[in-house]
Enzyme design. Sequence first.
Site, PDB file in Angstrom:
ATOM      1  N   GLU A   1      -5.021  -2.446   4.496  1.00  0.00           N
ATOM      2  CA  GLU A   1      -4.625  -2.992   5.804  1.00  0.00           C
ATOM      3  C   GLU A   1      -5.761  -3.761   6.482  1.00  0.00           C
ATOM      4  OE1 GLU A   1      -3.983  -0.001   4.665  1.00  0.00           O
ATOM      5  OE2 GLU A   1      -2.054   0.769   5.360  1.00  0.00           O
TER       6      GLU A   1
ATOM      7  N   THR B   1       0.848  -1.180   0.000  1.00  0.00           N
ATOM      8  CA  THR B   1       0.000   0.000   0.000  1.00  0.00           C
ATOM      9  C   THR B   1       0.891   1.240   0.000  1.00  0.00           C
ATOM     10  OG1 THR B   1      -1.720   1.159   1.228  1.00  0.00           O
ATOM     11  CG2 THR B   1      -0.209  -0.162   2.529  1.00  0.00           C
TER      12      THR B   1
ATOM     13  N   LYS C   1      -6.263  10.213  -4.524  1.00  0.00           N
ATOM     14  CA  LYS C   1      -6.783   8.923  -4.979  1.00  0.00           C
ATOM     15  C   LYS C   1      -7.499   9.115  -6.306  1.00  0.00           C
ATOM     16  CE  LYS C   1      -7.800   4.617  -3.075  1.00  0.00           C
ATOM     17  NZ  LYS C   1      -8.433   3.786  -2.073  1.00  0.00           N
TER      18      LYS C   1
ATOM     19  N   TRP D   1      -3.586   5.273  -5.773  1.00  0.00           N
ATOM     20  CA  TRP D   1      -2.941   6.375  -5.047  1.00  0.00           C
ATOM     21  C   TRP D   1      -1.863   7.072  -5.870  1.00  0.00           C
ATOM     22  CZ3 TRP D   1      -5.462   8.020  -1.112  1.00  0.00           C
ATOM     23  CH2 TRP D   1      -6.083   7.154  -0.206  1.00  0.00           C
TER      24      TRP D   1
END
Length: 531
Positions: A326, A181, A435, A440
């Site tokens: 996550e 991420t 975003k 991202w």
Amino acid sequence: MDGLMMDYQLNVPAILRRGEQLFGDREIVSRLPDRSWHRTTYADFGRRTKQLALALRNELGLVDGDRVCTFAWNHHEHLETYIGAPVGGFVTHTLNIRLHPDDLTYIATHGGARVLIADKVLWPLVEPFRDRVGFEHVIAIGAGPTPDGTIDYEELLATQNAADWRDRDIDERAAAAMCYTSGTTGRPKGVVYSHRAIAIHALTLTSSIAMACDDVCLPVVPMFHANAWCFPFSSILAGVKHVYPGQHLDAPSLLDAFESEKVTISAGVPTIWMGILQALDAEPDRWDLSAMRTMMIGGAAPPRAMIEAFGERHGLHITHGWGMTEMCPLGTVSGVRGQEAGLAPQEAYDRRALQGPPIPFVEIRGRGEDGFIDWNGVALGELEVRGPSIASAYHDSPDTDDGWTDDGWFRTGDIVTIHSDGYVQIQDRSKDLVKSGGEWISTVALENTLMGHPAVLEAAVIAVPDEKWTERPLAVVVFREGRSADAEELRAFLAPHFAKWWLPERFEVIDEIPKTAVGKFRKTALRERFS
Ligand code: ADP
């Protein structure tokens, strides 16, 4: 007194066993690069998945815990790897095909990759990072010639006989998959999913949206994004028919697939649904979507107007989810059965535009400046979460402890209000990221590179709202005295360092970037001015 229950392991092999034993004749349908449909069954998928798991160990010499990277669209072979690697005791590491080769190199290397399984149609994107990572084996999926120095996926499977398979009772706490991420600063961070986290999450998703064996599920969300929101695992648990769109993600292709395969559940980011809505508005009678039960939107906030437009103009129901890589990734869900009982349609749309209450086994709290916020829909705080499917650390990143509180809750970086009934409403983001289309963009990385341009004194990049992409980056620059550059030149300066879709369209020139008392860029002021 101890409970006297079996120590049954919640693992991916148990998910596969259930799929094979109960739903062997269910279909798995994928769209191939040439647009034709490939059709198989759970029974055949189970056989091939075991052949892959056997081949990874017997032919390629992998041992427990080894990482198997994938670089692929959504299709049946990717599903085989998704399940086959963890069933064999290995770890599926999905690589995001939209990233720059430098990031891919870092992510695959940091994750400890031994094997890469990639689509032949993606080879132009594989070549720029493949040799830099040092994969021991590269396996190519799909029709057509097999690139030099690689193993053909079908030939690899053919080396093994599924009858030789013996199920392994893998510890539920062992790693099953990983996904990186983006960080606000610093490098991307690896989230490592355990078998247990995936099993619990898959079950929660199944129950949250009431998936059942008469459903047909088409996840548009890529398999390289946070377990495709766990849909592949949930779909097997529930015994639904899987439909995978391959690389054909344009609105007419997706709508054709919804119609012809009688899709009942789909899922994707707002950008996908915006395209679908425009296509439906342009030709309202072209597609029969009467089978569609719900379309899940997540990854960024869907505008309320879009939720309403689907409902009012096309009779289509939206489910709205909020989550994070996550978190496996779903955290809250809005618009599911029961939540809107007794509400008038307009009130229901209002509610569905909120991110919704947490799903089972996700606990939430908001941390304000003076302690935890009241659940009154007004007080602002950073959302913190905990639960069995939420990361407790990043892979091999000792300096990222500040992502968790001292008592072990994960700090989401989302600024929220929480309503009295537990509905979360995202108000802002403390993460300094953009975003765009569900992916991202690091503002800090763009700024640092821009400030390397000889004419640029200061640069700040902010997210501005965009109808198609949800957000786009806008660069605010201050030039050195007597110097300047136009947008074209600044874009060209950034281009070698970033994926093309990272480059800002808009550059605004100002005299000075507003700063906080400690000298940081005050981006809220810039956002107010340029949004
Ligand atoms: P995903 O793959 O689910 O998009 P990421 O970890 O890349 O997960 O992004 C998570 C972040 O995306 C959240 O912390 C939040 O800022 C944003 N996000 C995700 N879903 C929503 C939503 N429904 N509404 C608003 N923001 C969202």
